[in-house]
Enzyme design. Structure first.
Site, PDB file in Angstrom:
ATOM      1  N   GLU A 262       0.886  -1.171   0.000  1.00 50.41           N
ATOM      2  CA  GLU A 262       0.000   0.000   0.000  1.00 50.41           C
ATOM      3  C   GLU A 262       0.911   1.204   0.000  1.00 50.41           C
ATOM      4  O   GLU A 262       1.445   1.595   1.040  1.00 50.41           O
ATOM      5  CB  GLU A 262      -0.880   0.006   1.253  1.00 50.41           C
ATOM      6  CG  GLU A 262      -1.826  -1.177   1.368  1.00 50.41           C
ATOM      7  CD  GLU A 262      -2.905  -1.192   0.311  1.00 50.41           C
ATOM      8  OE1 GLU A 262      -3.042  -0.209  -0.448  1.00 50.41           O
ATOM      9  OE2 GLU A 262      -3.620  -2.206   0.219  1.00 50.41           O
ATOM     10  N   CYS A 296      -2.630   8.683   2.709  1.00 53.14           N
ATOM     11  CA  CYS A 296      -2.334   8.404   1.299  1.00 53.14           C
ATOM     12  C   CYS A 296      -3.583   8.591   0.458  1.00 53.14           C
ATOM     13  O   CYS A 296      -3.503   8.760  -0.751  1.00 53.14           O
ATOM     14  CB  CYS A 296      -1.743   7.015   1.123  1.00 53.14           C
ATOM     15  SG  CYS A 296      -2.694   5.761   1.953  1.00 53.14           S
TER      16      CYS A 296
END
Ligand code: ADP
Length: 489
Positions: A262, A296
């Site tokens: 990720e 993010c």
């Protein structure tokens, strides 16, 4: 303030700050340690053990030695551990959120939100643990039975960032426990305390020794490399920067390990002229400001149709101007400090760069005076597409607005990046929303919403934003292998 300070001290004094190896707490006393800082004040909150290469070796051996037994544990037992840990986290919401705010900066209300979000991964995967299923079919020629079974991938390396100290841990630990994988876990050095509290809870919830081994360290490179090269680990699950993700992918190649990555995002937030502007501003507030913009999934580029760009910028600036910046433990604070000095310097230099290329300040554009790594909520208009912040995660409360003229241009701007985590689309036209969702090069799309994260949904990106998915029904697949059995009829 006095009572709050006392209660932070009480929470920390009840915390084990050593390494957790083979089911034992290895006391930090008398070992090399490092300090954990409160970003709102610069004060040291605690010191924790600074794990060495030898500690890393012990951790991975323990994970290796315990894999077979752990894989044979009845799924219901693994499920019950997760369920108990979920309940315990929820019961301890007050202390966990205080700890998280103290070491990371997010306002208490957001920390409480993360406790519920993070705990939910354990509940979700407690439910998945007893639903792992294979498949049975007959071959086309009718001569063979094709039986598919599933087994844990094996000892797994888990590496987490500092921005969601609880949820990034539970999102990996949950499926690893559910599937029967042992683990070595390295939390981020800025925020080890929440992770240590989580480990304490899992231990109390009945997690057997050696299933989860935890090494806090300032030598991320050395510790993780030791694990990657051990030949024992079969999997690495990483959340963090794209740069470090690429290093780990190269290391994983050597031992042909499974990987879940990720990595960074660069989310476009696209507002069309037919959007409900108030709704778009509501969405922008969460997509930009959740976690001070240190996510993010944070909206990094506001692409707004030229005809509504000024009114969107003004409405957003108006809403953002009422936010209170300060120590996240204090009541009424909306925006806490950034995590550390380098994070603040990065935001300042990205804003300077955008201004030097012609952007205009609608709101903010500076840091408040005084202690702590604070940055004021900022809206910049007419940001040039060649500004550094168009292709760099800002990770701060800064909203750059870039005008576009038509849908094709919006899409081209949105996809003009190596990142592909999430995109947000605001329009009242259902056809356009679906068309954009198809064409955006991302793993997740928010349609008229500024938040996509949900434990029941598969989180993840494409392109340089990563590999694999976390959460949802797909989340457990990352920790499972298939085995095919051929059985003649
Ligand atoms: P950030 O810039 O947000 O801190 P990083 O990717 O540097 O993102 O950090 C995410 C996690 O990766 C942290 O736990 C960090 O300690 C770890 N890390 C940093 N460098 C390395 C490395 N070379 N190898 C393995 N892990 C690393």
């Amino acid at each position: 303030m006095g009572t709050l300070k006392n209660s932070i001290e009480t929470v920390i004094s009840g915390l084990a700050t050593g390494l957790y190896l083979d089911g034992e707490w290895i006391d930090a006393q008398g070992r090399k340690t490092f300090a954990v800082e409160n970003p709102a004040t610069g004060a040291t909150l605690a010191t924790v053990a600074d794990g060495s290469i030898a500690d890393a070796q012990r951790a991975i051996r323990s994970a290796g030695d315990n894999q077979v037994n752990w894989a044979h544990t009845p799924p219901r037992e693994r499920s019950d551990i997760l369920r108990r840990a979920y309940e315990m986290i929820m019961d301890r919401t007050d202390e966990l959120s205080l700890l998280m705010t103290a070491e990371m900066g997010k306002p208490l209300a957001e920390a409480r939100g993360e406790v519920a979000y993070g705990a939910e991964f354990l509940r979700w995967f407690s439910e998945e643990a007893v639903r792992i299923s294979g498949d049975y079919t007959t071959s086309g020629d009718g001569k063979n039975r094709i039986l598919l079974t599933r087994s844990p991938v094996g000892p797994s390396i888990l590496i987490t960032p500092w921005n969601f100290p609880l949820a990034m841990g539970t999102r990996k630990i949950g499926p690893a426990i559910a599937s029967g994988c042992t683990m070595v876990f390295k939390p981020a050095p800025q925020t080890p305390l929440t992770s240590l509290a989580l480990v304490q809870i899992l231990r109390e919830a009945g997690l057997p020794p050696g299933v989860l081994n935890v090494v806090t360290t300032t030598d991320a490179e050395g510790v993780v490399k030791t694990w990657m090269e051990s030949g024992i680990a079969r999997k690495v699950s990483f959340t963090g920067s794209t740069a470090v993700g690429k290093i780990l992918l190269a290391q994983a190649a050597k031992n042909v390990m499974r990987t879940s990555m990720e990595l960074g995002g660069n989310a476009p937030f696209i507002v069309f002229d037919d959007a409900d502007l108030d709704r778009a501003v509501d969405g922008a507030m969460v997509a930009k400001l959740r976690n001070m913009g240190e996510a993010c999934t944070a909206a990094n580029r506001f692409l707004v149709h030229r005809s509504v760009a000024d009114s969107f910028s003004d409405k957003l600036a108006n809403r953002m101007s009422s936010l209170k910046v300060g120590d996240g433990t204090l009541a009424g604070v909306d925006i806490g400090p950034l995590v550390d000095g380098p994070a603040l310097q990065k935001v300042e230099s990205l804003v300077d760069d955008a201004l030097s290329r012609g952007a205009e300040v609608v709101l903010g554009g500076s840091r408040p005076t005084g202690m702590g790594y604070f940055y004021n909520p900022t809206v910049l208009s007419n940001v040039s597409p060649d500004s550094l912040m168009m292709d760099t995660e800002i990770f701060g409360p800064v909203a750059p607005v870039v005008p576009f003229s038509d849908e094709a241009q919006a899409l081209a701007l949105a996809n003009n990046t190596n990142s592909g985590l999430v995109g947000y689309v605001f329009t009242q036209d259902i056809d356009r929303a679906l068309r954009l969702s198809d064409e955006l090069e991302v793993g997740m799309v928010g349609v008229n919403t500024g938040i996509v994260s949900n434990p029941g949904a598969p989180f993840g990106g494409i392109k340089h934003s990563g590999l694999g998915r976390e959460g949802g029904r797909l989340g457990i697949d990352e920790f499972l292998e298939y085995k095919y059995l051929a059985i003649p009829r």
